[in-house]
Structure formats: C-alpha cells, structure tokens
Scaffold this motif. Structure first.
Motif, PDB file in Angstrom:
ATOM      1  N   ALA A 122       0.828  -1.208   0.000  1.00 50.33           N
ATOM      2  CA  ALA A 122       0.000   0.000   0.000  1.00 50.33           C
ATOM      3  C   ALA A 122       0.863   1.259   0.000  1.00 50.33           C
ATOM      4  CB  ALA A 122      -0.932  -0.007   1.205  1.00 50.33           C
ATOM      5  N   LYS A 123       2.041   1.187   0.610  1.00 54.57           N
ATOM      6  CA  LYS A 123       2.949   2.351   0.598  1.00 54.57           C
ATOM      7  C   LYS A 123       3.473   2.609  -0.810  1.00 54.57           C
ATOM      8  CE  LYS A 123       4.458   1.890   5.399  1.00 54.57           C
ATOM      9  NZ  LYS A 123       5.590   1.550   6.309  1.00 54.57           N
ATOM     10  N   TYR A 124       3.773   1.537  -1.539  1.00 53.94           N
ATOM     11  CA  TYR A 124       4.252   1.696  -2.910  1.00 53.94           C
ATOM     12  C   TYR A 124       3.138   2.138  -3.847  1.00 53.94           C
ATOM     13  CZ  TYR A 124       8.884  -0.328  -2.163  1.00 53.94           C
ATOM     14  OH  TYR A 124      10.184  -0.548  -1.758  1.00 53.94           O
ATOM     15  N   GLU A 125       1.960   1.537  -3.691  1.00 55.49           N
ATOM     16  CA  GLU A 125       0.864   1.771  -4.632  1.00 55.49           C
ATOM     17  C   GLU A 125       0.053   3.020  -4.286  1.00 55.49           C
ATOM     18  OE1 GLU A 125      -1.444   0.370  -8.074  1.00 55.49           O
ATOM     19  OE2 GLU A 125       0.630   0.325  -7.361  1.00 55.49           O
ATOM     20  N   GLY A 126       0.042   3.400  -3.008  1.00 56.81           N
ATOM     21  CA  GLY A 126      -0.700   4.582  -2.583  1.00 56.81           C
ATOM     22  C   GLY A 126      -2.061   4.283  -2.002  1.00 56.81           C
ATOM     23  N   HIS A 127      -2.593   3.098  -2.270  1.00 54.07           N
ATOM     24  CA  HIS A 127      -3.883   2.667  -1.721  1.00 54.07           C
ATOM     25  C   HIS A 127      -3.929   1.138  -1.759  1.00 54.07           C
ATOM     26  CE1 HIS A 127      -4.846   2.616  -6.062  1.00 54.07           C
ATOM     27  NE2 HIS A 127      -4.345   3.832  -6.067  1.00 54.07           N
ATOM     28  N   PRO A 128      -4.761   0.520  -0.912  1.00 47.53           N
ATOM     29  CA  PRO A 128      -4.672  -0.940  -0.732  1.00 47.53           C
ATOM     30  C   PRO A 128      -5.597  -1.782  -1.595  1.00 47.53           C
ATOM     31  CG  PRO A 128      -6.008  -0.003   1.008  1.00 47.53           C
ATOM     32  CD  PRO A 128      -5.573   1.162   0.135  1.00 47.53           C
ATOM     33  N   ASP A 129      -6.438  -1.186  -2.445  1.00 46.29           N
ATOM     34  CA  ASP A 129      -7.480  -1.979  -3.110  1.00 46.29           C
ATOM     35  C   ASP A 129      -6.925  -3.005  -4.089  1.00 46.29           C
ATOM     36  OD1 ASP A 129      -6.663   0.085  -4.768  1.00 46.29           O
ATOM     37  OD2 ASP A 129      -8.669   0.911  -5.085  1.00 46.29           O
ATOM     38  N   ASN A 130      -6.122  -2.558  -5.069  1.00 45.97           N
ATOM     39  CA  ASN A 130      -5.568  -3.496  -6.049  1.00 45.97           C
ATOM     40  C   ASN A 130      -4.572  -4.471  -5.412  1.00 45.97           C
ATOM     41  OD1 ASN A 130      -5.971  -0.856  -8.110  1.00 45.97           O
ATOM     42  ND2 ASN A 130      -6.502  -2.835  -8.985  1.00 45.97           N
ATOM     43  N   VAL A 131      -3.621  -3.940  -4.652  1.00 47.56           N
ATOM     44  CA  VAL A 131      -2.605  -4.810  -4.050  1.00 47.56           C
ATOM     45  C   VAL A 131      -3.233  -5.790  -3.065  1.00 47.56           C
ATOM     46  CG1 VAL A 131      -0.644  -3.275  -4.411  1.00 47.56           C
ATOM     47  CG2 VAL A 131      -2.032  -3.026  -2.343  1.00 47.56           C
ATOM     48  N   GLY A 132      -4.268  -5.349  -2.363  1.00 46.57           N
ATOM     49  CA  GLY A 132      -4.944  -6.247  -1.428  1.00 46.57           C
ATOM     50  C   GLY A 132      -5.587  -7.419  -2.134  1.00 46.57           C
ATOM     51  N   ALA A 133      -6.258  -7.137  -3.253  1.00 42.69           N
ATOM     52  CA  ALA A 133      -6.881  -8.212  -4.027  1.00 42.69           C
ATOM     53  C   ALA A 133      -5.832  -9.162  -4.578  1.00 42.69           C
ATOM     54  CB  ALA A 133      -7.721  -7.617  -5.156  1.00 42.69           C
ATOM     55  N   SER A 134      -4.709  -8.624  -5.083  1.00 47.55           N
ATOM     56  CA  SER A 134      -3.657  -9.467  -5.643  1.00 47.55           C
ATOM     57  C   SER A 134      -3.003 -10.339  -4.573  1.00 47.55           C
ATOM     58  CB  SER A 134      -2.589  -8.604  -6.325  1.00 47.55           C
ATOM     59  OG  SER A 134      -3.085  -8.051  -7.527  1.00 47.55           O
ATOM     60  N   LEU A 135      -2.915  -9.860  -3.348  1.00 47.24           N
ATOM     61  CA  LEU A 135      -2.306 -10.626  -2.271  1.00 47.24           C
ATOM     62  C   LEU A 135      -3.247 -11.685  -1.696  1.00 47.24           C
ATOM     63  CD1 LEU A 135      -0.410  -7.805  -0.369  1.00 47.24           C
ATOM     64  CD2 LEU A 135       0.634  -9.920  -1.178  1.00 47.24           C
ATOM     65  N   TYR A 136      -4.495 -11.292  -1.457  1.00 45.79           N
ATOM     66  CA  TYR A 136      -5.433 -12.175  -0.758  1.00 45.79           C
ATOM     67  C   TYR A 136      -6.303 -13.003  -1.696  1.00 45.79           C
ATOM     68  CZ  TYR A 136      -4.468  -9.876   3.726  1.00 45.79           C
ATOM     69  OH  TYR A 136      -3.858  -9.409   4.870  1.00 45.79           O
ATOM     70  N   GLY A 137      -6.569 -12.490  -2.906  1.00 43.89           N
ATOM     71  CA  GLY A 137      -7.540 -13.128  -3.784  1.00 43.89           C
ATOM     72  C   GLY A 137      -8.960 -12.753  -3.383  1.00 43.89           C
ATOM     73  N   GLY A 138      -9.913 -13.006  -4.269  1.00 44.05           N
ATOM     74  CA  GLY A 138     -11.318 -12.710  -3.991  1.00 44.05           C
ATOM     75  C   GLY A 138     -11.603 -11.223  -3.913  1.00 44.05           C
ATOM     76  N   LEU A 139     -12.678 -10.885  -3.220  1.00 42.49           N
ATOM     77  CA  LEU A 139     -13.076  -9.494  -3.002  1.00 42.49           C
ATOM     78  C   LEU A 139     -12.477  -9.016  -1.696  1.00 42.49           C
ATOM     79  CD1 LEU A 139     -14.944  -7.009  -3.718  1.00 42.49           C
ATOM     80  CD2 LEU A 139     -16.673  -8.114  -2.304  1.00 42.49           C
ATOM     81  N   VAL A 140     -11.854  -7.844  -1.708  1.00 45.79           N
ATOM     82  CA  VAL A 140     -11.310  -7.283  -0.474  1.00 45.79           C
ATOM     83  C   VAL A 140     -11.959  -5.932  -0.205  1.00 45.79           C
ATOM     84  CG1 VAL A 140      -9.116  -8.507  -0.679  1.00 45.79           C
ATOM     85  CG2 VAL A 140      -9.325  -6.214  -1.649  1.00 45.79           C
ATOM     86  N   VAL A 141     -12.213  -5.684   1.072  1.00 43.97           N
ATOM     87  CA  VAL A 141     -12.733  -4.402   1.541  1.00 43.97           C
ATOM     88  C   VAL A 141     -11.655  -3.818   2.445  1.00 43.97           C
ATOM     89  CG1 VAL A 141     -14.615  -3.204   2.704  1.00 43.97           C
ATOM     90  CG2 VAL A 141     -15.060  -5.364   1.510  1.00 43.97           C
ATOM     91  N   SER A 142     -11.161  -2.629   2.122  1.00 40.09           N
ATOM     92  CA  SER A 142      -9.998  -2.112   2.835  1.00 40.09           C
ATOM     93  C   SER A 142     -10.115  -0.627   3.099  1.00 40.09           C
ATOM     94  CB  SER A 142      -8.726  -2.378   2.016  1.00 40.09           C
ATOM     95  OG  SER A 142      -8.803  -1.705   0.761  1.00 40.09           O
ATOM     96  N   CYS A 143      -9.297  -0.166   4.026  1.00 35.85           N
ATOM     97  CA  CYS A 143      -9.147   1.273   4.242  1.00 35.85           C
ATOM     98  C   CYS A 143      -7.718   1.545   4.692  1.00 35.85           C
ATOM     99  CB  CYS A 143     -10.154   1.812   5.262  1.00 35.85           C
ATOM    100  SG  CYS A 143      -9.828   1.305   6.964  1.00 35.85           S
ATOM    101  N   GLN A 144      -7.250   2.733   4.385  1.00 40.98           N
ATOM    102  CA  GLN A 144      -5.900   3.142   4.755  1.00 40.98           C
ATOM    103  C   GLN A 144      -5.977   4.468   5.491  1.00 40.98           C
ATOM    104  OE1 GLN A 144      -3.218   3.493   1.435  1.00 40.98           O
ATOM    105  NE2 GLN A 144      -1.399   3.498   2.715  1.00 40.98           N
ATOM    106  N   THR A 145      -5.476   4.477   6.719  1.00 40.87           N
ATOM    107  CA  THR A 145      -5.452   5.697   7.521  1.00 40.87           C
ATOM    108  C   THR A 145      -4.023   5.920   8.018  1.00 40.87           C
ATOM    109  OG1 THR A 145      -5.878   4.600   9.649  1.00 40.87           O
ATOM    110  CG2 THR A 145      -7.807   5.177   8.301  1.00 40.87           C
TER     111      THR A 145
END
Length: 314
Positions: free
Chosen positions: A129-152
């Motif tokens: 998320a630090k490299y990409e700027g937000h966790p949505d795409n990287v989260g899906a690529s890491l975990y698979g399936g649908l991911v719901v995320s937030c970054q604070t």
C-alpha cells in the motif's frame, strides 16, 4: 568451500479490478489474469521479458520489480542477492486492471522469499500500500477474492471475502489511459453532504455484495459520487457499453480502477452469453470473460530442471 547452488522461485500474481463503482480506493477484486516471474539467483540483476508488451521496461536493476524487491529488503536490513528474472504477463498495461499493483506484489514476494523475511500477508499488504498509494488493487492481488480495505494514518485494515459467485466481462479499449490523467479530472474537494451520500452508497454496495443482492449492488455501482461521474467523460464509449451490458444480463457496470477498461459484473454461468454480445457490439475492443481468482499471490520453489524448461513452461 563448496559454492552454494543458486536458488530459484516462481511468483504468480493475479490481476485486479478496483473501486467496483462506489468503493473508491477501498474495494478490490482479484481476476484470473496473471503476472508470472521466474527468478534465479545470479551474479547481477537481469530481466528478460517473455511478453512483447514488457520489452519497453528496463532489463537491469532499474526495473520496477527489482527496485521494489531491493527496497523491501533494505527496509529490513537485508541485502537481496541479484537474480535473473524471466517475466511474462497477460495483464494489459495501463488499462485499469492492476498491472502496477501486481508488479509491486511480485517485488515484495521476491524480497520475502529470497531474504527469508517470513512476512505475513498483512505485512506484505502494508508494504504494498505504501508503494501503490492505496490498498485496493494490491490487497486483491495478495489475498484473492473481493477485499474491503481502508488506509489511515494508523495503517491498513482489510477484510477478504474469497467466495464471490460472479464473473466479470471486461471491455478493454486499445488506447491507454494513464492513472495520473484519470486522477487529474477528480475534484480536489467535495461538500460535506456529498461525502456523506457517497459514503452511504459505498456502505450499501458492500452490504449488497455480502448479501449477494446483485440487483442492489448494480444500483449502488451506478450511484457512485466519488469518481465515475468525472472519469466517464474521458471515455466516450462508456454509456454504450453500459447499455449493451445491462440489456444482456450484467447486474452492474463500473470503471475498472482508473479506466479505461469497463468491468461488467454478471452472475456465474451467465458470463459467456454476455461475452458474445459485447464482442459483437464492440469488435474494435478487447472483450474478455474473467473469473474471480481466490488464491492471491503464490510463490513456488523451483528445482534446477524446472528452470531449464523455460520459456515453454510459462
């Protein structure tokens, strides 16, 4: 002293579609297109592209995947041994399907396995998320399936929902749309009332996915206030794709990430019919039926004889 035999790994990272309409920088869905990296320890860094589209990228240690791997290793006080990377990908570049996020994840996975960091998936997510700027795409690529995320400021929180009985038919234009250009059309500020409404729509979208209420999910995708009203203006084909997709079974249509790909969501087993209709209606575009990837990124230790099988093994 006997020289240690070079180690080899195969890293596979799925593509992703993000936002899903109203889930701006929060929702991500892993798809069955893949970035594959075979890495073999070497005397120096070298990157060999096995996909024509990847030939434009550097072939030395300035390659993005290498930079990420080296940066992650250094962050843990390690020095990663150089590798020869053989890289192939069927993820379209700069089309809103998570190609850069997949590269980030691949670099992190390489550093983790090479340096023995033993990172948890969440630790990989924080780094990505630090490299990409937000966790949505990287989260899906890491975990698979649908991911719901937030970054604070306190870090990243993510919940994975692996089982999602839907298919995605993507309509991919031939022309690129840089994320920076797509970001520039967004407003710098929205009113308090508008942000309240946008957040409520996003909340109901997530609830609709949890309840598998596809009709409601589609309605919430269409009522996004965060980005689609602004970005759709960059895509003259959006309304036409939405009309055809809705007529032939899609319960929802949304920009994939920052675009220009349009993702059409359909229940399982109905994707083939929608695929044919969209192919007939938009012959100048690349239309694909994709399923949901449920495994996320994978790392496999390779034996010497497996590396020798390249590139046919890819």
């Amino acid at each position: 002293m006997k020289k240690r035999e070079a180690r080899s790994w195969k890293i596979i990272v799925p593509a992703s579609t993000a936002n899903l309409g109203a889930g701006f920088d929060s929702l991500g869905l892993a798809l069955d297109l893949f970035l594959t990296v075979e890495a073999e320890e070497s005397e120096s860094w070298q990157v060999t592209p096995l996909t024509p589209e990847l030939e434009a990228f550097p072939s030395d240690e300035t390659h993005f995947i290498v930079e990420v791997a080296k940066g992650v290793a250094e962050g843990y006080g390690k020095r990663i041994k150089p590798c020869h990377l053989y890289v192939c990908s069927d993820i379209p570049l700069t089309r809103g399907l998570g190609s850069s996020a997949a590269a980030v994840v691949a670099g992190i996975e390489l550093a983790d396995v090479s340096c023995g960091l033993n990172l948890t998936t969440h630790e990989k997510l924080e780094l990505a998320a630090k490299y990409e700027g937000h966790p949505d795409n990287v989260g899906a690529s890491l975990y698979g399936g649908l991911v719901v995320s937030c970054q604070t400021e306190k870090g990243v929180k993510l919940l994975p929902l692996v089982q999602m009985p839907i298919e995605v038919v993507t309509v991919i234009p031939k022309s690129e749309l840089k994320t920076s250009d797509s970001r520039n059309v967004l407003p710098e500020k929205v009113t308090f009332q508008e942000s309240v409404t946008a957040g409520a729509v996003s909340n109901v979208l997530v609830a609709a996915f949890l309840m598998q209420d596809w009709e409601l999910a589609g309605k919430m995708m269409k009522q996004d206030r965060y980005h689609q009203p602004y970005r759709k203006k960059l895509l003259p084909h959006y309304d036409a794709v939405e009309e055809v997709a809705s007529r032939f079974g899609a319960f929802g249509v949304a920009l994939s990430g920052a675009g220009p790909t349009i993702a059409c969501f359909v229940e399982q087993e109905a994707g083939e019919w929608l695929l044919r209709q969209l192919q007939q209606s938009f012959p100048a575009m690349d239309v694909r039926k994709l399923t949901i990837n449920t495994t996320g990124s994978q790392v496999e230790i390779l034996e010497r004889h497996q590396m020798k099988a390249r590139p046919s093994s890819l």
